[in-house]
Motif scaffolding. Structure first.
Motif, PDB file in Angstrom:
ATOM      1  N   THR A 253       0.834  -1.206   0.000  1.00  0.00           N
ATOM      2  CA  THR A 253       0.000   0.000   0.000  1.00  0.00           C
ATOM      3  C   THR A 253       0.863   1.248   0.000  1.00  0.00           C
ATOM      4  O   THR A 253       1.967   1.253   0.558  1.00  0.00           O
ATOM      5  CB  THR A 253      -0.922   0.028   1.232  1.00  0.00           C
ATOM      6  N   SER A 254       0.359   2.299  -0.609  1.00  0.00           N
ATOM      7  CA  SER A 254       1.098   3.561  -0.661  1.00  0.00           C
ATOM      8  C   SER A 254       1.111   4.270   0.687  1.00  0.00           C
ATOM      9  O   SER A 254       1.843   5.237   0.885  1.00  0.00           O
ATOM     10  CB  SER A 254       0.486   4.487  -1.721  1.00  0.00           C
ATOM     11  N   LYS A 255       0.296   3.788   1.637  1.00  0.00           N
ATOM     12  CA  LYS A 255       0.291   4.387   2.974  1.00  0.00           C
ATOM     13  C   LYS A 255       1.603   4.113   3.710  1.00  0.00           C
ATOM     14  O   LYS A 255       1.995   4.866   4.598  1.00  0.00           O
ATOM     15  CB  LYS A 255      -0.885   3.845   3.788  1.00  0.00           C
TER      16      LYS A 255
ATOM     17  N   TYR B 244       0.809  -0.701  -6.151  1.00  0.00           N
ATOM     18  CA  TYR B 244       0.327  -0.924  -4.783  1.00  0.00           C
ATOM     19  C   TYR B 244      -0.899  -1.834  -4.836  1.00  0.00           C
ATOM     20  O   TYR B 244      -1.930  -1.478  -5.399  1.00  0.00           O
ATOM     21  CB  TYR B 244      -0.002   0.414  -4.118  1.00  0.00           C
TER      22      TYR B 244
ATOM     23  N   HIS C 260      -3.024  -3.050  -2.545  1.00  0.00           N
ATOM     24  CA  HIS C 260      -4.227  -2.928  -1.725  1.00  0.00           C
ATOM     25  C   HIS C 260      -4.668  -1.491  -1.492  1.00  0.00           C
ATOM     26  O   HIS C 260      -5.385  -1.216  -0.535  1.00  0.00           O
ATOM     27  CB  HIS C 260      -3.999  -3.643  -0.387  1.00  0.00           C
ATOM     28  N   ASP C 261      -4.261  -0.586  -2.369  1.00  0.00           N
ATOM     29  CA  ASP C 261      -4.809   0.770  -2.293  1.00  0.00           C
ATOM     30  C   ASP C 261      -6.293   0.729  -2.650  1.00  0.00           C
ATOM     31  O   ASP C 261      -6.723  -0.096  -3.475  1.00  0.00           O
ATOM     32  CB  ASP C 261      -4.064   1.697  -3.252  1.00  0.00           C
TER      33      ASP C 261
ATOM     34  N   LYS D  91      -6.080  -5.488 -10.882  1.00  0.00           N
ATOM     35  CA  LYS D  91      -5.250  -4.300 -11.110  1.00  0.00           C
ATOM     36  C   LYS D  91      -4.148  -4.574 -12.128  1.00  0.00           C
ATOM     37  O   LYS D  91      -3.771  -3.693 -12.906  1.00  0.00           O
ATOM     38  CB  LYS D  91      -4.614  -3.837  -9.796  1.00  0.00           C
TER      39      LYS D  91
END
Length: 506
Positions: free
Chosen positions: A53-55, A75, A77-78, A169
């Protein structure tokens, strides 16, 4: 096969397909990738790296070589955009294609792969339609089999979404133009390789250090966040639940697809080859290429004429991430056994502690419980070469390994190793070929999760200076003869040149 190449698009020699590794994660596989790229300055490399994820902040852990350019990050699971899309919904015809594809995979028949890749790339369905559309929902319910399934539909639904969103994705993703695509695992990175193979016709190469499916099986069977229905007696049950089985089967299917579409498969040792065959790989495609290390970095760290007799102070090291798969707790219990018999004894645990903070805290508590606070030092990430000269042994207690670089590095430096019998540890310590075995052992192999056996092996090495000397010399000679990084790079350079010259494959 389709060929999406634009004649004006930039072309790279090699496109690496990576999952949760270089250049954002340090460690064995990442170091291998870094050294491979650095060792071939005449080739241009690009890569797609898959992250969660990008987080999570992604920072380079390496100073990448000049011939490694234009990295692209995906990513998994964004969150997706749930707004209404101007695209048309999935047609009944295409839903039928998806249905056939799923049922084909159930039988490990991957012949429908080209058609499903074309479907996603031609129609470019928005993720919102694939995850929330009515026809996609009906297909999901059909796959669940509500008339006979006793498992929770909510758990099934979220498992389906979590596993399939990354696939949705990647299927329409535009890939860099390259002469060769090289994936360093199966799984999601392997799926990208299959997409590249289908859409460009260019060769796909696969290198597996650890067997991806095996490692995922271990993680999934131990994962507390995956729902597993328990009966009222709370008995210990070794059987996997339906949701765990769902996860494992998906990774088995992705692995089989990658094996089938790869032109060649490379692995590190014979045990890996046999596991790949069990997972569906064609034995004729598999070649064993052991890892190598740079001799200049490690030779001479401990003088070959070092005299071990009369030594009263000892130090051992553990190199690796502080995570469950490395089984640090078994190592700590072994250290307690040694500390009871060796008065002056120091232990350095060298590796990042932040990857699994809960497990790290458990290890710290175990250190206190065992009363070895004065013995154990968690150093965090360090330069191993700064510590090897003062170590008398290196210890690995992993429950899963491929071909750990740390044993080769220790061998090269003349430091004996104690390692659990996983991956290629036995080959690295006792030898692989007749000529290799003739050099003698460079350490001791123990059982998995065996603190007593590990502790006794460490004591044997520390308390027998003549044996330690022989192990030290055997390790140095083993790496010099069989595990040079220059030989590895030359082998892969020949492979790349072979496949770069090929015309598009039919």
């Amino acid at each position: 096969m389709n060929n999406e190449y634009d004649k004006n698009e930039k072309e790279y020699d090699v496109c690496l397909l990576l999952e949760g590794t270089y250049p954002f994660v340090s460690g064995g596989v990442s170091s291998w990738i870094h050294n491979l790229i650095k060792g071939m300055p005449e080739l241009t490399f690009t890569a797609i790296c898959i992250l969660a994820t990008s987080k999570e902040k992604a920072e380079y852990k390496y100073e990448v070589p000049d011939n490694f350019v234009d990295l692209k990050v995906i990513y998994l699971h964004d969150p997706i955009d749930n707004k209404k899309s101007p695209f048309k919904s999935i047609s009944k015809k295409n839903i039928q294609k998806m249905r056939k594809f799923h049922y084909s995979l159930d039988k490990y028949d991957i012949g429908f792969m080209t058609e499903i890749v074309d479907l996603f790339r031609e129609d470019k369905y928005p993720l919102s339609e694939l995850m929330h559309g009515k026809k996609a929902w009906d297909l999901l319910v059909e796959r669940y089999k509500p008339d006979m399934n006793k498992e929770s539909f909510i758990d099934y639904f979220w498992t389906y979404r979590f596993t399939h969103l990354p696939i949705f994705k990647m299927l329409p993703l535009e890939l860099p133009k390259a002469r060769v695509y090289h994936t360093i695992s199966t799984g999601y990175a392997g799926l990208l390789g299959v997409i590249a193979r289908v859409t460009t016709g260019r060769p796909l190469l696969l290198t597996e250090h650890g067997i991806y499916v095996k490692e995922r099986k271990i993680e999934i069977s131990q994962a507390e966040w995956i729902y597993h229905k328990k009966d009222e007696r709370f008995r210990v049950d070794s059987k996997l639940g339906a949701i765990q089985t769902f996860w494992i089967r998906m990774f088995e299917q992705l692995g089989k697809i990658c094996y089938d579409y790869s032109s060649e498969i490379y692995t590190l040792y014979e045990g890996n080859k046999q596991l790949e065959i069990l997972e569906g790989a064609d034995p004729a495609k598999i070649k064993i290429i052991p890892n190598g290390i740079s001799l200049d970095n490690f030779l001479g760290l401990k003088p070959e004429d070092h005299d071990y007799k009369g030594q009263t102070e000892f130090a051992i090291g553990f190199v690796g991430r502080v995570v469950p798969i490395k089984d640090v707790k078994t190592f700590l219990r072994a250290c307690k056994i040694v500390a009871l018999k060796v008065e002056k004894f120091k232990v350095y645990i060298m590796g990042p502690t932040e990857e699994d903070e809960e497990y790290y805290e458990e290890c710290l508590n175990l250190v206190k419980l065992l009363h070895i606070e004065d013995v154990i030092e968690f150093t965090g990430k360090v330069k191993v070469t700064d510590y090897l000269p003062k170590l008398d042994a290196i210890v690995l207690t992993s429950i899963s390994e491929a071909q750990p670089l740390v044993i080769m590095e220790a061998n090269c430096a003349g430091v004996p190793a104690v390692a659990s019998d996983v991956g290629s540890c036995r080959e690295l310590i006792e030898g692989r070929t007749v000529a290799d075995k003739a050099l003698g052992p460079s350490g001791i192999v123990t059982k998995v999760a065996d603190p007593i056996g590990t502790g006794e092996a460490i004591l044997t090495i520390l308390q027998k200076p003549v044996l330690r000397k022989k192990m030290s010399l055997a390790g140095i000679e083993r790496v010099k003869t069989f595990y040079k990084e220059s030989d590895l790079n030359e082998t892969y350079l020949k492979i790349y040149h072979k496949y770069m010259k090929m015309e598009d494959l039919e």
